[in-house]
Design an enzyme around this catalytic site. Structure first.
Site, PDB file in Angstrom:
ATOM      1  N   HIS A 159      41.510  12.417  71.195  1.00 52.43           N
ATOM      2  CA  HIS A 159      42.441  13.290  71.910  1.00 52.43           C
ATOM      3  C   HIS A 159      42.748  12.737  73.306  1.00 52.43           C
ATOM      4  CE1 HIS A 159      44.087  17.348  73.065  1.00 52.43           C
ATOM      5  NE2 HIS A 159      43.737  16.905  74.260  1.00 52.43           N
ATOM      6  N   GLU A 160      41.705  12.460  74.061  1.00 52.64           N
ATOM      7  CA  GLU A 160      41.920  11.982  75.426  1.00 52.64           C
ATOM      8  C   GLU A 160      42.580  10.609  75.429  1.00 52.64           C
ATOM      9  OE1 GLU A 160      41.774  13.972  77.788  1.00 52.64           O
ATOM     10  OE2 GLU A 160      40.691  15.550  76.718  1.00 52.64           O
ATOM     11  N   HIS A 211      46.277  11.003  75.294  1.00 50.24           N
ATOM     12  CA  HIS A 211      46.834  11.183  76.643  1.00 50.24           C
ATOM     13  C   HIS A 211      46.960   9.837  77.354  1.00 50.24           C
ATOM     14  CE1 HIS A 211      47.023  15.500  76.916  1.00 50.24           C
ATOM     15  NE2 HIS A 211      45.729  15.690  76.765  1.00 50.24           N
TER      16      HIS A 211
END
Length: 670
Positions: free
Chosen positions: A461-462, A465
């Site tokens: 997820h990170e 980003h």
């Protein structure tokens, strides 16, 4: 000697010279940097030349390098490696920075020049990106109170300053509660815990200076304890501490702070002519209105609650069979759910975790980025702010793209959660500037470090980003990378999670920590088969938090947020054995700053898109389809905030999505 924060950084790729910077450097550097920026703004506002895009907008887009250097370093270390000196500086800096940036918005001469440009926008001959930056800048000034006069103008600046102070205090109170609490465990207390959880407890005990293993409030430690400990009394004690963060009375209690924040936000919105803060906040998001947000959340709430209620009945039966006649409690859910998962899916976290080595999952996230976008990652040996941090140079076709920094392990000096930030954002004006991007996580240390499935998902997820930052390809920094609508910013991150579940990725990178063997096919199928297991619980705890956040801001600010929280949960029929993912006193997304205030729904709004977006790859026949990957980069990852997000998604997919793909992806479709 020149303050290292203000010097010209001749380091590799312009990475901050962390080894040369001390805490004593921050305050004097900030004073000089703010003075330099004030002079820069005054020069833009006071010139007698007629306003142009170049002497107003591009002048504002020209970075004040000293200020950017000071703030990028300070806020990186303040969040990820705090200490008493840095906490004191943060309390000092917050109102000072709020006043500084509020004064820019309130600069009437500057606003007059900007409004002149806005009124002449159709005759300026701007390209699409320039027109977008002008619109966003003008809108930002108006929403910041630039058009207010007299007492209202003064009050707006007071509100901004006070909110900044309260946000910092909320964060530091939460960090203190998380840092200070731990529960010592005897050797008998470790019975039933898998080896990875025992190792994490022992490591945490060493960090805390305890005589033996401990449970802390780090999610990577307390969650396995709640999953595996057969000691119901200890689970209850640990869970109570976890749930009470920010609500323990005394100096670190956040309840009064939350009430004041909500009141100030309502006043701020009404000064600007909005009915309430939710109407103000959502105006610039994809959702646009509180009604649209509530509609999405309730569409998901009904099937999620039905699933959670059905699951609770099964878990209660298991509890009763253990000789406990009372009701299923919140500290029981994870324990019995883990036992049920082991039976129904033949899947045990302790069996799975050795295959999810941190280093191999990092490699997996890099390899997917290589196959999708051609990115390559080479380790960098450079001083960083903590020994746990690692850095890589990111290239494509031999050309430098970015620097990526990973800070993965939990420690007492780091706030909880996981996040991505840019120490430097991509831009082409006034000169080409490559990004320096950081992922910060809170995984338990180990040798090797092993992740849970949720941990591995967080890592992907990170990194999603980070890709949004690294692949940005715009002219102006203000619209670079993740500078997009809040309910669009989670699309790249949540979309990237899907590649963790691609079988060929797990077959290659999910290798056993001791034997090096690939994950067996049967375990792989069990993992993927359990992907939506306990999704009723996960969805209920999230949606409840989002509905409470919306209720706080869509109407009069409650004088007692805890009472309002209780009313909302009662109204929606919150299951008794599930609590909000983030109760009000530790709801940092909402109260540590304005980022996700009235916007915690954003994860689900983006999930509607990410489920539909990954389906585009599935329809193409491959998770690594080159045409879909190119479209994803072209229309989503490279564009930043240069185009309206609805238009971007429509270009990528040909249409906007419905909620059906989300419900199917969560296993909640009828």
């Amino acid at each position: 000697m020149t303050n290292p924060l203000l010097a010209n950084w001749s380091t590799p790729f312009g990475i901050a010279p962390f080894a040369d910077i001390s805490d004593d450097d921050f305050a004097p550097a900030l004073e000089q940097a703010l003075a330099a920026h004030t002079a820069q703004i005054e020069a833009i506002a006071s010139t007698s030349d007629a306003p142009t895009f170049a002497n107003v907008i591009e002048a504002l887009e020209t970075p004040c390098t000293p200020l950017e250097q000071v703030l990028s370093v300070f806020f990186s270390v303040a969040g990820a490696d705090s200490n008493p000196a840095r906490e004191a500086l943060q309390r000092e800096f917050s109102p000072k920075l709020a006043a500084h940036f509020s004064a820019i918005t309130a600069n009437k001469a500057l606003y007059a020049r900007l409004k002149t440009l806005w009124d002449q926008r159709d005759s300026l001959g701007l390209n699409d990106e320039q027109a977008r930056v002008l619109m966003l800048t003008y809108r930002g000034f108006v929403r910041g109170g630039a058009a207010l006069e007299g007492a209202e103008d003064i009050r707006m600046q007071e509100i901004k300053s006070r909110l900044a102070t309260l946000g910092t205090q909320f964060t530091q109170n939460l960090l203190a509660d998380e840092r200070d609490w731990f529960m010592e465990l005897s050797e008998d207390d470790l019975k039933g815990l898998p080896e990875f959880a025992i190792a994490a407890a022992r490591a945490a005990g060493e960090e805390k200076g305890a005589d033996g293993p401990v449970v802390t409030l780090a999610r990577s430690i307390i969650t396995p304890f709640l999953q595996f400990s057969p000691r119901r009394d200890l689970r209850q004690t640990a869970f109570a501490a976890w749930a009470a963060r920010g609500a323990n009375g005394g100096d670190t209690d956040n309840r009064a702070i939350a009430a004041e924040v909500l009141a100030l936000r309502e006043e701020r919105a009404k000064l600007l002519g909005y009915e309430n803060f939710a109407a103000y906040k959502l105006e610039t998001e994809m959702a646009e209105t509180p009604e649209a947000v509530r509609g999405l959340l309730m569409d998901v709430w009904a099937p999620a609650k039905a699933q959670a209620d059905a699951d609770a009945a099964i878990l209660t039966e298991m509890l009763n069979k253990d000789g406990i006649n009372g009701a299923l409690e919140a500290w029981d859910w994870r324990y019995y759910s883990e036992k049920r998962r082991a039976v129904e899916h033949d899947l045990d976290e302790a069996e799975l975790k050795p295959y999810l080595q941190l280093d191999r999952m990092i490699e997996a996230s890099f390899d997917c980025a290589n196959r999708l976008f051609g990115l390559e990652f080479a380790p960098l040996d450079v001083p960083l702010y903590h020994p746990d941090c690692r850095a890589w140079e990111v290239t494509r076709d031999g050309a430098h793209v970015a620097v990526f920094i990973g800070d993965y392990f939990a420690r007492g000096s780091k706030r909880s959660g996981a996040w991505c930030s840019a120490m430097r954002s991509q831009a082409k004006f006034p000169e080409v500037q490559s990004p320096i991007v950081i992922n910060v996580c809170n995984f338990a240390k180990g040798d090797p470090a092993l992740l849970s499935w949720d941990d591995a998902r967080t890592l992907f997820h990170e990194f999603g980003h980070a890709l949004h930052q690294m692949l940005s390809d715009v002219t102006y920094e203000s619209i670079s990378g993740t500078s997009v609508a809040r309910d669009f910013v989670e699309l790249p991150s949540q979309l990237y999670e899907h590649w963790l579940e691609v079988p060929e990725v797990l077959q290659q990178f999910a290798t056993h920590a001791e034997t090096g063997a690939a994950m067996p096919e049967d375990l792989l199928q069990r993992v993927l088969g359990a992907a939506t297991y306990d999704m009723g619980f996960q969805t209920v705890e999230y949606v409840a938090s989002a509905l409470v956040d919306l209720a706080f801001h869509d109407g009069d600010a409650p004088s007692d947020p805890m009472a309002k929280q209780g009313e909302v949960l009662a109204e929606i029929g919150m299951p008794s054995a599930i609590i909000m993912r983030h109760a009000t006193p530790h709801f940092a997304h909402v109260f540590a700053g304005d980022g996700y205030s009235s916007g915690y729904y954003s994860y689900m709004w983006s999930e509607v898109m990410d489920a539909d977006a990954f389906a585009a790859f599935e329809e193409a026949g491959s998770a690594f389809d080159p045409d879909r990957a190119k479209a994803l980069e072209t229309y989503i990852l490279s564009t930043g905030g240069s185009v309206d997000p609805k238009a971007l998604y429509t270009k990528f997919r040909g249409r906007l999505p419905g909620v059906e793909a989300l419900l199917k992806g969560r296993g909640l479709a009828g």
